[in-house]
Design an enzyme around this catalytic site. Structure first.
Site, short mmCIF file in Angstrom:
data_model
loop_
_atom_site.label_atom_id
_atom_site.label_comp_id
_atom_site.label_asym_id
_atom_site.label_seq_id
_atom_site.Cartn_x
_atom_site.Cartn_y
_atom_site.Cartn_z
N ARG A 74 47.79 24.74 0.33
CA ARG A 74 47.81 24.98 1.77
C ARG A 74 48.75 23.97 2.43
NH1 ARG A 74 43.87 23.26 3.92
NH2 ARG A 74 42.64 22.55 2.16
N TYR A 202 51.16 31.47 -1.66
CA TYR A 202 50.07 30.73 -2.30
C TYR A 202 48.71 30.91 -1.61
CZ TYR A 202 47.20 27.41 -4.60
OH TYR A 202 46.17 26.88 -5.32
N LYS A 211 40.69 31.47 4.36
CA LYS A 211 40.63 30.39 5.34
C LYS A 211 41.07 30.87 6.74
CE LYS A 211 38.75 27.71 2.55
NZ LYS A 211 39.23 26.85 1.52
N HIS A 231 32.70 25.81 6.01
CA HIS A 231 33.32 25.59 4.69
C HIS A 231 32.22 25.11 3.73
CE1 HIS A 231 36.88 23.48 2.37
NE2 HIS A 231 36.57 24.64 1.84
N SER A 253 37.94 20.26 0.60
CA SER A 253 38.62 20.97 -0.48
C SER A 253 38.69 20.11 -1.73
CB SER A 253 40.03 21.34 -0.03
OG SER A 253 39.96 22.13 1.14
N CYS A 255 36.37 18.98 -3.63
CA CYS A 255 35.38 17.90 -3.68
C CYS A 255 34.05 18.36 -4.27
CB CYS A 255 35.16 17.30 -2.30
SG CYS A 255 36.57 16.32 -1.75
N THR A 258 32.47 24.37 -5.76
CA THR A 258 32.33 25.35 -6.84
C THR A 258 31.43 24.80 -7.93
OG1 THR A 258 34.55 26.14 -6.35
CG2 THR A 258 33.62 26.79 -8.47
N ASP A 282 32.41 28.66 -1.31
CA ASP A 282 33.44 28.11 -0.41
C ASP A 282 33.15 28.34 1.07
OD1 ASP A 282 35.98 26.68 -0.34
OD2 ASP A 282 36.89 28.54 0.38
N SER A 381 46.02 24.05 -9.44
CA SER A 381 46.06 25.37 -10.08
C SER A 381 44.67 25.98 -9.98
CB SER A 381 46.50 25.25 -11.54
OG SER A 381 45.68 24.35 -12.24
N ARG A 382 44.61 27.30 -9.92
CA ARG A 382 43.33 27.95 -9.60
C ARG A 382 43.11 29.22 -10.41
NH1 ARG A 382 40.41 26.03 -4.58
NH2 ARG A 382 41.61 24.19 -4.04
N GLY A 507 25.88 18.65 -13.36
CA GLY A 507 24.51 19.15 -13.49
C GLY A 507 23.47 18.16 -12.98
P1 GTP Z 1 37.92 24.10 -2.77
O1 GTP Z 1 37.92 25.35 -3.57
O2 GTP Z 1 39.27 23.46 -2.68
O3 GTP Z 1 37.32 24.25 -1.41
O4 GTP Z 1 37.11 22.99 -3.59
P2 GTP Z 1 35.64 22.79 -4.16
O5 GTP Z 1 34.88 21.95 -3.18
O6 GTP Z 1 35.03 24.06 -4.59
O7 GTP Z 1 35.93 21.83 -5.40
P3 GTP Z 1 35.56 21.95 -6.96
O8 GTP Z 1 34.11 22.24 -7.19
O9 GTP Z 1 36.51 22.87 -7.58
O10 GTP Z 1 35.82 20.45 -7.47
C1 GTP Z 1 37.06 19.90 -7.52
C2 GTP Z 1 37.12 18.65 -8.36
O11 GTP Z 1 35.98 17.80 -8.18
C3 GTP Z 1 37.20 18.93 -9.85
O12 GTP Z 1 38.20 18.14 -10.39
C4 GTP Z 1 35.86 18.55 -10.36
O13 GTP Z 1 35.90 18.16 -11.70
C5 GTP Z 1 35.44 17.42 -9.44
N1 GTP Z 1 33.97 17.32 -9.31
C6 GTP Z 1 33.13 18.30 -8.93
N2 GTP Z 1 31.84 17.89 -8.93
C7 GTP Z 1 31.86 16.59 -9.32
C8 GTP Z 1 30.85 15.59 -9.52
O14 GTP Z 1 29.65 15.82 -9.32
N3 GTP Z 1 31.26 14.36 -9.91
C9 GTP Z 1 32.58 14.08 -10.13
N4 GTP Z 1 32.89 12.85 -10.52
N5 GTP Z 1 33.56 14.99 -9.97
C10 GTP Z 1 33.22 16.23 -9.56
C1 SPV Z 2 40.61 24.93 -0.11
O1 SPV Z 2 41.70 24.34 -0.08
O2 SPV Z 2 39.61 24.51 0.52
C2 SPV Z 2 40.43 26.15 -0.93
C3 SPV Z 2 41.62 26.73 -1.54
O3 SPV Z 2 39.33 26.64 -1.06
S1 SPV Z 2 42.59 27.67 -0.43
O4 SPV Z 2 42.13 29.05 -0.48
O5 SPV Z 2 43.96 27.57 -0.88
O6 SPV Z 2 42.41 27.16 0.90
MN MN Z 3 37.79 25.61 0.22
#
Ligand code: GTP
Ligand code: SPV
Ligand code: MN
Length: 597
Positions: A74, A202, A211, A231, A253, A255, A258, A282, A381-382, A507
């Protein structure tokens, strides 16, 4: 122009006619979302190199796509809220005058579909026909966008049937143009239910239902109509007796939304019969139900999840979800078996491989300290995968009313200040906790990574109006929810002096969620601190965890000096947000300062 149109809706036909005349395609195709149509589009995209068909035995119906090298995330600097006045967009958004924006964008869009096909995608955010769902139409010249939208949203002519002659739908125009960064604009016109996105291909820039619509436009509509677009992930925790309690969580994002949404409970909890069900990863749309509780719906139909770091230990459910019907974007192509790979998938990087830029890739040159130049997969990458393929998808995923929310959790990446978990004192204080959220920036948006910035409610890039008014809406909503969820804050990312994460995360985060739900039920006491309530160590279920009590205490520590330092930055941010900051937030800030001494 539309003798064969699948709708007679005059507003739809007029808008399409006008925009199609502007972009001037060779051909116009309505997307009905059928398997046959999707299959034909996949074949066409493969014939032009836009997508690569992967090993169909190992990854049935899976494809790989690489974006332009300058177009991988983004672009917040080029995202605009085109409200009538700058004040309505507020100081945290870029603003452009709507008529100037239309003029500039139409100039860029003009004739940009020449030699290309226009695809008309009718889609629904939320189950088709639910009173809480909203319709959209995206006009695009990208098959990649069509195929992603068919995963991420509910696409089909039934959306048009359900819309009837209503004018209540979101207009979305996407033009790839030349993927020119200098002419890239992602513009929202909340007052016009309109989105225009040019010169990108993208994810969040071009899958306009996500978004742009489900957060920026929807947050504006939510304020007007008395609901919230956030979000947030949505998950259900099933207790051994069969009860299911729901939690939503807002993390910025990349963090951990997922990951948390699909977590697998630690062994001892699994053995007792605990389960986790994913409703969304999300976005959550939240409304007050007839019973006075807050209800959450996931408006999406799939996951656009971060690939790097996803593996069979960190997130086995996400990995399983991507084993079919998935589009991978900007990951490594393993040429030996025609599959995909990314950093953190396993310890066996492919030997014969192509990186996300399309160049031969030598995994031996990978340098953790120089990821940007040496990683095989782009850090952002996604995978685009269907929610229904997730092993732990909730039976309530398609619910038209949503799930009742017991707890709202805020969180971010903080190396120091924020403890593992704390509970706010009440709704207003909880909204304040959301307003002062901060997190280290990630690769999900272009720009520097790892810089702490304030990201209120994880919505800084996604609020479609003035941030101060958005905070006021949060406070107002609290008054309209008789049985409001309790509000918490978590931080999985506290580090030791060597920069290593102290908390195991993933977990094991379930342990924190169970304490949160215990608090909602009034089952456990807590320790009051200046920022809120933190757990008593004995109330956390720590069985099977290799952490001593001193470390847990360190994770839960509230250090007044760190918070006082943070308050300086919070005040600067409040000043930036300006005179729309509700008085209640300043009251909360003053009270926090006083408690810190
Ligand atoms: P968007 O799709 O961008 O909105 O992101 P999201 O909040 O769904 O993030 P996602 O769950 O994909 O996590 C992104 C990164 O955070 C990855 O590199 C994960 O490995 C890391 N991560 C997620 N949960 C944890 C956790 O509990 N501890 C740590 N240390 N890293 C984490
Ligand atoms: C984010 O950046 O919070 C995402 C990916 O979930 S995007 O759809 O590119 O915004
Ligand atoms: Mn997001």
């Amino acid at each position: 122009m539309f003798s064969n149109a699948p709708t007679k809706n005059p507003t739809v036909l007029a808008w399409l006619e006008d925009k199609i005349k502007l972009v001037n395609p060779d051909k116009v195709v309505w997307i009905d979302g059928s398997d046959e149509q999707i299959e034909a589009l996949r074949a066409e995209a493969c014939s032009t190199g836009e997508m690569i068909k992967l090993n169909q035995e190992l990854l049935p119906d899976c494809y790989l796509h690489r974006t332009a090298v300058n177009d991988v995330a983004r672009v917040e600097g080029r995202t605009f809220i085109c409200a009538p006045t700058k004040e309505e967009a507020g100081p945290t958004n870029n603003w452009m005058d709507p008529s100037e924006a239309y003029e500039m964008l139409y100039d860029i869009a003009k004739d940009s579909y020449k030699g290309r096909t226009a695809y008309i995608i009718p889609y629904s955010m939320g189950p088709v026909g639910s009173p809480f769902s909203k319709a959209g139409i995206e006009l695009t010249d990208s098959i990649y966008v069509v195929l992603n939208m068919c995963i991420m949203t509910r696409v089909g002519f039934n959306v048009l049937d359900s819309l009837g002659d209503s004018n209540d739908w979101v207009r979305g125009l996407h033009c790839r143009c030349d993927i020119d960064e200098e002419k890239r604009y992602i513009c929202q016109f909340p007052q016009d239910n309109t989105i225009i996105s040019v010169n990108s291909g993208y994810g969040g820039n071009v899958l306009l239902g996500k978004k742009c619509f489900a957060l920026r436009i929807a947050s504006y509509l939510g304020r007007k109509e008395g609901w919230m677009a956030e979000h947030m992930l949505i998950l259900g925790i099933e207790y051994p007796n069969g009860d299911v309690k729901y939690i939503t969580a807002a993390f910025p994002s990349a963090c951990g939304k997922t990951n948390l949404a699909m977590l697998i409970p630690p062994e001892f909890l699994k053995n007792k019969g605990y389960k986790v069900w994913c409703v969304g990863d999300d976005i959550a749309w939240l409304r007050v139900g007839a019973d006075g509780r807050l209800y959450a719906v996931n408006p999406e139909n799939g996951f656009f999840g971060v690939a790097p770091g996803t593996n069979d230990k960190s997130n086995p459910n996400a990995l399983a979800t991507t084993m079919r019907d998935t589009i991978f974007t900007n990951v490594v192509h393993d040429l030996d078996n025609n599959t995909v790979w990314w950093e953190g998938l396993n310890d066996n990087p492919p030997v014969n491989a192509i990186d996300w830029k399309g160049n031969p890739w030598d995994y031996r040159k990978y340098d953790k300290n120089n990821k940007a130049a040496t990683a095989g997969a782009h850090p952002n990458s996604r995978f685009t995968a269907l929610a229904k393929n997730c092993p732990c998808i909730s039976s309530e995923f398609n619910s038209t009313v949503g799930v009742p929310v017991s707890a709202i959790v805020f969180g971010g990446r903080r190396a120091k200040t924020a403890p593992l978990v704390y509970q706010s004192f009440n709704w207003q204080n909880g909204a304040f906790v959301g307003s002062i959220m901060a997190s280290e920036t990630t690769a999900a948006a272009s720009g520097a990574v790892g810089v702490v910035r304030r990201d209120p409610m994880a919505m800084r890039p996604f609020v479609g109006y003035n941030m101060g008014d958005y905070w006021a809406h949060w406070i107002e909503m609290g008054k309209k929810i008789p049985n409001a969820p309790k509000i918490f804050h978590v931080n999985w990312f506290r580090t030791d002096d060597n920069g290593n994460f102290i908390w195991p995360g993933f977990g094991d985060n379930m342990r924190v969620l169970l304490w949160i739900l215990d608090r909602c039920e009034g089952k456990v006491d807590a320790v009051e601190t200046p920022i809120g309530y933190v757990p008593k160590v004995e109330d956390l279920q720590l069985e099977g965890l290799d952490i001593d009590e001193a470390t847990i205490k360190e994770l839960l520590r509230v250090e007044p000096d760190w918070w006082k330092e943070d308050i300086v930055n919070i005040k600067e941010f409040y000043e930036l947000v300006g005179d729309h900051v509700p008085a209640e937030m300043y009251e909360e800030l003053a009270a926090l300062e006083k408690r810190l001494g």
